[in-house]
Motif scaffolding. Structure first.
Motif, PDB file in Angstrom:
ATOM      1  N   LEU A 196     -30.463 -22.056  -7.600  1.00  0.00           N
ATOM      2  CA  LEU A 196     -30.654 -23.333  -8.613  1.00  0.00           C
ATOM      3  C   LEU A 196     -30.437 -22.974 -10.033  1.00  0.00           C
ATOM      4  O   LEU A 196     -29.964 -23.552 -10.577  1.00  0.00           O
ATOM      5  CB  LEU A 196     -31.711 -24.008  -7.950  1.00  0.00           C
ATOM      6  CG  LEU A 196     -31.522 -24.888  -6.780  1.00  0.00           C
ATOM      7  CD1 LEU A 196     -33.048 -25.416  -6.518  1.00  0.00           C
ATOM      8  CD2 LEU A 196     -30.432 -25.961  -6.541  1.00  0.00           C
ATOM      9  N   THR A 197     -31.364 -21.985 -10.151  1.00  0.00           N
ATOM     10  CA  THR A 197     -31.599 -21.327 -11.452  1.00  0.00           C
ATOM     11  C   THR A 197     -30.134 -20.833 -12.061  1.00  0.00           C
ATOM     12  O   THR A 197     -29.723 -21.225 -13.276  1.00  0.00           O
ATOM     13  CB  THR A 197     -32.478 -20.362 -11.684  1.00  0.00           C
ATOM     14  OG1 THR A 197     -33.638 -20.603 -11.150  1.00  0.00           O
ATOM     15  CG2 THR A 197     -32.520 -19.791 -12.946  1.00  0.00           C
ATOM     16  N   LEU A 239     -30.135 -28.783   3.730  1.00  0.00           N
ATOM     17  CA  LEU A 239     -31.002 -29.950   3.130  1.00  0.00           C
ATOM     18  C   LEU A 239     -32.191 -29.261   2.618  1.00  0.00           C
ATOM     19  O   LEU A 239     -32.735 -29.868   1.576  1.00  0.00           O
ATOM     20  CB  LEU A 239     -31.311 -30.623   4.400  1.00  0.00           C
ATOM     21  CG  LEU A 239     -30.048 -31.382   5.291  1.00  0.00           C
ATOM     22  CD1 LEU A 239     -30.611 -32.002   6.440  1.00  0.00           C
ATOM     23  CD2 LEU A 239     -29.145 -32.170   4.140  1.00  0.00           C
ATOM     24  N   GLU A 240     -32.589 -28.150   2.919  1.00  0.00           N
ATOM     25  CA  GLU A 240     -33.722 -27.468   2.228  1.00  0.00           C
ATOM     26  C   GLU A 240     -33.409 -27.286   0.735  1.00  0.00           C
ATOM     27  O   GLU A 240     -34.261 -27.618  -0.275  1.00  0.00           O
ATOM     28  CB  GLU A 240     -34.024 -26.193   2.886  1.00  0.00           C
ATOM     29  CG  GLU A 240     -35.364 -25.680   2.382  1.00  0.00           C
ATOM     30  CD  GLU A 240     -35.899 -24.280   2.929  1.00  0.00           C
ATOM     31  OE1 GLU A 240     -36.812 -23.643   2.447  1.00  0.00           O
ATOM     32  OE2 GLU A 240     -35.138 -24.083   3.988  1.00  0.00           O
ATOM     33  N   ALA A 241     -32.208 -26.683   0.645  1.00  0.00           N
ATOM     34  CA  ALA A 241     -31.584 -26.537  -0.822  1.00  0.00           C
ATOM     35  C   ALA A 241     -31.685 -27.634  -1.816  1.00  0.00           C
ATOM     36  O   ALA A 241     -32.217 -27.744  -2.758  1.00  0.00           O
ATOM     37  CB  ALA A 241     -30.269 -25.667  -0.704  1.00  0.00           C
ATOM     38  N   ARG A 274     -33.976 -31.582  -5.628  1.00  0.00           N
ATOM     39  CA  ARG A 274     -34.606 -33.005  -6.007  1.00  0.00           C
ATOM     40  C   ARG A 274     -35.653 -32.686  -6.724  1.00  0.00           C
ATOM     41  O   ARG A 274     -36.187 -33.406  -7.615  1.00  0.00           O
ATOM     42  CB  ARG A 274     -34.400 -33.664  -4.755  1.00  0.00           C
ATOM     43  CG  ARG A 274     -35.184 -35.026  -4.884  1.00  0.00           C
ATOM     44  CD  ARG A 274     -34.073 -36.107  -5.442  1.00  0.00           C
ATOM     45  NE  ARG A 274     -33.115 -36.428  -4.590  1.00  0.00           N
ATOM     46  CZ  ARG A 274     -32.144 -37.139  -4.488  1.00  0.00           C
ATOM     47  NH1 ARG A 274     -31.572 -37.279  -5.783  1.00  0.00           N
ATOM     48  NH2 ARG A 274     -31.236 -37.858  -3.519  1.00  0.00           N
ATOM     49  N   ASP A 275     -36.682 -31.830  -6.019  1.00  0.00           N
ATOM     50  CA  ASP A 275     -37.784 -31.751  -6.606  1.00  0.00           C
ATOM     51  C   ASP A 275     -38.038 -30.948  -8.019  1.00  0.00           C
ATOM     52  O   ASP A 275     -38.983 -31.089  -8.798  1.00  0.00           O
ATOM     53  CB  ASP A 275     -38.885 -30.651  -5.828  1.00  0.00           C
ATOM     54  CG  ASP A 275     -39.120 -31.263  -4.325  1.00  0.00           C
ATOM     55  OD1 ASP A 275     -39.203 -32.686  -4.343  1.00  0.00           O
ATOM     56  OD2 ASP A 275     -39.411 -30.709  -3.369  1.00  0.00           O
ATOM     57  N   LYS A 276     -36.907 -30.175  -8.311  1.00  0.00           N
ATOM     58  CA  LYS A 276     -36.607 -29.565  -9.428  1.00  0.00           C
ATOM     59  C   LYS A 276     -36.004 -30.279 -10.650  1.00  0.00           C
ATOM     60  O   LYS A 276     -35.639 -29.870 -11.553  1.00  0.00           O
ATOM     61  CB  LYS A 276     -35.942 -28.135  -9.403  1.00  0.00           C
ATOM     62  CG  LYS A 276     -36.830 -27.152  -8.776  1.00  0.00           C
ATOM     63  CD  LYS A 276     -36.098 -25.970  -8.551  1.00  0.00           C
ATOM     64  CE  LYS A 276     -36.968 -24.842  -7.932  1.00  0.00           C
ATOM     65  NZ  LYS A 276     -38.019 -24.352  -8.731  1.00  0.00           N
ATOM     66  N   GLY A 277     -35.576 -31.781 -10.203  1.00  0.00           N
ATOM     67  CA  GLY A 277     -35.106 -32.708 -11.086  1.00  0.00           C
ATOM     68  C   GLY A 277     -33.596 -32.655 -11.306  1.00  0.00           C
ATOM     69  O   GLY A 277     -33.085 -33.357 -12.171  1.00  0.00           O
ATOM     70  N   TRP A 278     -32.898 -32.139 -10.390  1.00  0.00           N
ATOM     71  CA  TRP A 278     -31.666 -32.535 -10.190  1.00  0.00           C
ATOM     72  C   TRP A 278     -31.309 -33.849 -10.074  1.00  0.00           C
ATOM     73  O   TRP A 278     -31.707 -34.486  -9.229  1.00  0.00           O
ATOM     74  CB  TRP A 278     -30.719 -31.613  -8.966  1.00  0.00           C
ATOM     75  CG  TRP A 278     -30.683 -29.989  -9.553  1.00  0.00           C
ATOM     76  CD1 TRP A 278     -31.672 -29.335  -9.419  1.00  0.00           C
ATOM     77  CD2 TRP A 278     -29.469 -29.666 -10.022  1.00  0.00           C
ATOM     78  NE1 TRP A 278     -31.218 -28.315  -9.941  1.00  0.00           N
ATOM     79  CE2 TRP A 278     -29.936 -28.281 -10.280  1.00  0.00           C
ATOM     80  CE3 TRP A 278     -28.143 -30.111 -10.322  1.00  0.00           C
ATOM     81  CZ2 TRP A 278     -28.782 -27.308 -10.662  1.00  0.00           C
ATOM     82  CZ3 TRP A 278     -27.144 -29.179 -10.634  1.00  0.00           C
ATOM     83  CH2 TRP A 278     -27.559 -27.579 -10.907  1.00  0.00           C
ATOM     84  N   LEU A 279     -30.289 -34.499 -10.794  1.00  0.00           N
ATOM     85  CA  LEU A 279     -30.268 -35.960 -10.803  1.00  0.00           C
ATOM     86  C   LEU A 279     -29.365 -36.496  -9.685  1.00  0.00           C
ATOM     87  O   LEU A 279     -29.653 -37.530  -8.891  1.00  0.00           O
ATOM     88  CB  LEU A 279     -29.482 -36.585 -12.074  1.00  0.00           C
ATOM     89  CG  LEU A 279     -30.356 -36.178 -13.297  1.00  0.00           C
ATOM     90  CD1 LEU A 279     -29.721 -36.693 -14.574  1.00  0.00           C
ATOM     91  CD2 LEU A 279     -31.802 -36.884 -13.108  1.00  0.00           C
TER      92      LEU A 279
END
Length: 248
Positions: free
Chosen positions: A129-130, A150-152, A157-162
């Motif tokens: 993700l980074t 789905l975990e990714a 989602r928790d990190k703010g991907w829209l």
């Protein structure tokens, strides 16, 4: 007549090696406004566009993307010689950052960016993700993160991907709790697993069906509720769907 949106699946593989800059540019030139790519990571953590777990089919050598430093990967032609001979012997593996540069030049295009499970297993979700965010920073608004993991997606989602999309192989997987809890904006599903008839609409989620190169089938899927059809032959599909729409 309901016309589906077409997604250029890995670029334009009917005529160009998949997941390459030349193929993506050709798809956009042919009229694609949605493209899809696969992301893996080199040994020195450079995100690149590549689908397979190994290099054999596209590059003609053994090993995986993760076995090689990016400098080594760059020297490998993505020629897919069994189909194209030496026509693309000078085409190199495309970095994810190059996709970002392409999208800057084409603000009308949306990219579905798939994080491959092989890289997630090797480097971990947070690292991918980074790296993806860093490579796509100028064009994040044009990108939709997709994955079988789905975990990714939940972490993203928790990190703010829209925007994100879950990828499934079987239609009945759409009802699993992880997906209903995630409520992805998009759901990608294999055409072979769909029921033979009936409504394909999913509340709050846009369905994308892969892999389709038959225009009448694409129109049938759209009539049943699919928003997107993913195809290896985007130029041909655009022309044939337009022809069918004009003569209907």
């Amino acid at each position: 007549m309901v016309i589906p949106q077409l997604i250029a699946h890995r670029g334009y593989p009917r005529h160009f090696p998949e997941n390459t800059l030349i193929g993506l540019e050709a798809a956009i030139t042919a009229g694609a406004r949605f493209i899809e790519v696969d992301v893996q990571v080199s040994r020195d953590r450079v995100p690149v566009l590549f689908h397979d777990r190994n290099l054999k089919r596209l590059c003609g050598v053994g090993g995986t993307v993760h076995d090689h430093f990016y400098e080594e990967l760059w020297r490998l032609p993505v020629a897919e010689r069994e189909r194209f001979g030496d026509r693309f012997k000078d085409v190199h593996i495309t970095r994810l950052a190059e996709l970002g540069h392409l999208l800057v030049r084409h603000p009308e295009v949306t990219a579905f960016v798939e994080l491959k499970r092989a890289s997630l297993e090797r480097f971990g979700i947070d690292t991918l993700l980074t790296l993806a965010r860093r490579s796509l920073k100028p064009v994040l608004g044009q990108c939709v993160l997709i994955s079988y993991s789905l975990e990714a997606l939940r972490t993203a989602r928790d990190k703010g991907w829209l925007r994100m999309g879950a990828v499934i192989d079987h239609w009945n997987e759409r009802e699993q709790k992880q997906i209903t809890d995630l409520r992805p904006e998009y759901l990608f599903c294999d055409v072979e697993s769909l029921p033979g008839d009936g409504d394909l609409r999913i509340d709050g989620t846009k369905l994308a069906v892969f892999e389709v190169t038959d225009a009448p089938l694409a129109l049938t899927l759209a009539a049943r509720g699919a928003t997107f059809v993913e195809t290896f032959a985007v130029g041909e599909m655009i022309r044939e769907i337009s022809r069918l729409a004009e003569t209907s």
